[in-house]
Design a protein around this motif. Structure first.
Motif, PDB file in Angstrom:
ATOM      1  N   HIS A 183     -27.885  -5.450 -62.789  1.00 41.52           N
ATOM      2  CA  HIS A 183     -28.527  -5.675 -61.496  1.00 41.52           C
ATOM      3  C   HIS A 183     -28.058  -7.011 -60.924  1.00 41.52           C
ATOM      4  N   GLN A 184     -27.477  -6.982 -59.727  1.00 38.08           N
ATOM      5  CA  GLN A 184     -26.998  -8.201 -59.098  1.00 38.08           C
ATOM      6  C   GLN A 184     -28.104  -8.771 -58.222  1.00 38.08           C
ATOM      7  N   SER A 228     -27.858  -7.821 -54.230  1.00 37.46           N
ATOM      8  CA  SER A 228     -27.554  -6.444 -53.839  1.00 37.46           C
ATOM      9  C   SER A 228     -28.683  -5.798 -53.027  1.00 37.46           C
ATOM     10  N   SER A 229     -29.938  -6.065 -53.389  1.00 39.83           N
ATOM     11  CA  SER A 229     -31.036  -5.449 -52.634  1.00 39.83           C
ATOM     12  C   SER A 229     -31.135  -6.052 -51.232  1.00 39.83           C
ATOM     13  N   ALA A 230     -30.919  -7.348 -51.098  1.00 35.39           N
ATOM     14  CA  ALA A 230     -30.947  -7.985 -49.779  1.00 35.39           C
ATOM     15  C   ALA A 230     -29.798  -7.464 -48.917  1.00 35.39           C
ATOM     16  N   GLN A 231     -28.644  -7.248 -49.549  1.00 39.79           N
ATOM     17  CA  GLN A 231     -27.496  -6.735 -48.808  1.00 39.79           C
ATOM     18  C   GLN A 231     -27.755  -5.295 -48.357  1.00 39.79           C
ATOM     19  N   ARG A 232     -28.372  -4.484 -49.202  1.00 34.95           N
ATOM     20  CA  ARG A 232     -28.684  -3.099 -48.829  1.00 34.95           C
ATOM     21  C   ARG A 232     -29.672  -3.062 -47.662  1.00 34.95           C
ATOM     22  N   ILE A 233     -30.663  -3.932 -47.702  1.00 41.74           N
ATOM     23  CA  ILE A 233     -31.650  -3.985 -46.608  1.00 41.74           C
ATOM     24  C   ILE A 233     -30.965  -4.414 -45.323  1.00 41.74           C
ATOM     25  N   ARG A 234     -30.095  -5.406 -45.402  1.00 41.93           N
ATOM     26  CA  ARG A 234     -29.383  -5.881 -44.221  1.00 41.93           C
ATOM     27  C   ARG A 234     -28.501  -4.786 -43.629  1.00 41.93           C
TER      28      ARG A 234
END
Length: 77
Positions: free
Chosen positions: A3-4, A7-13
């Motif tokens: 898990h990076q 990555s979750s912030a980038q997916r939301i963006r």
């Protein structure tokens, strides 16, 4: 697959950017559609203003005075 951290912030963006793009695309389509309907409505309004005052009488469905009779009645008064 580790898990990076970002990555979750980038997916939301990316998801929000896609939603914003879709919203703008629909908004642009709505504006174009509305402007073409307004032009068509203006054309229909102009066509309706040129129509006779008694369309049913011209079709022979309802009784009505012809234009010659209406003009002669107006001249007598």
């Amino acid at each position: 697959m580790p898990h990076q951290a970002g990555s979750s912030a980038q997916r939301i963006r990316i998801g929000l950017t896609g939603l914003a793009f879709a919203f703008l695309l629909v908004l642009l389509g709505s504006i174009i559609s509305r402007s073409s309907r307004d032009e068509a409505a203006n054309t229909v309004t102009q066509a309706v203003s040129n129509e006779p005052s008694e369309p049913l009488a011209e079709l022979g469905v309802a009784p009505g005075a012809s234009t010659d009779e209406a003009n002669s009645a107006a001249n007598k008064e």
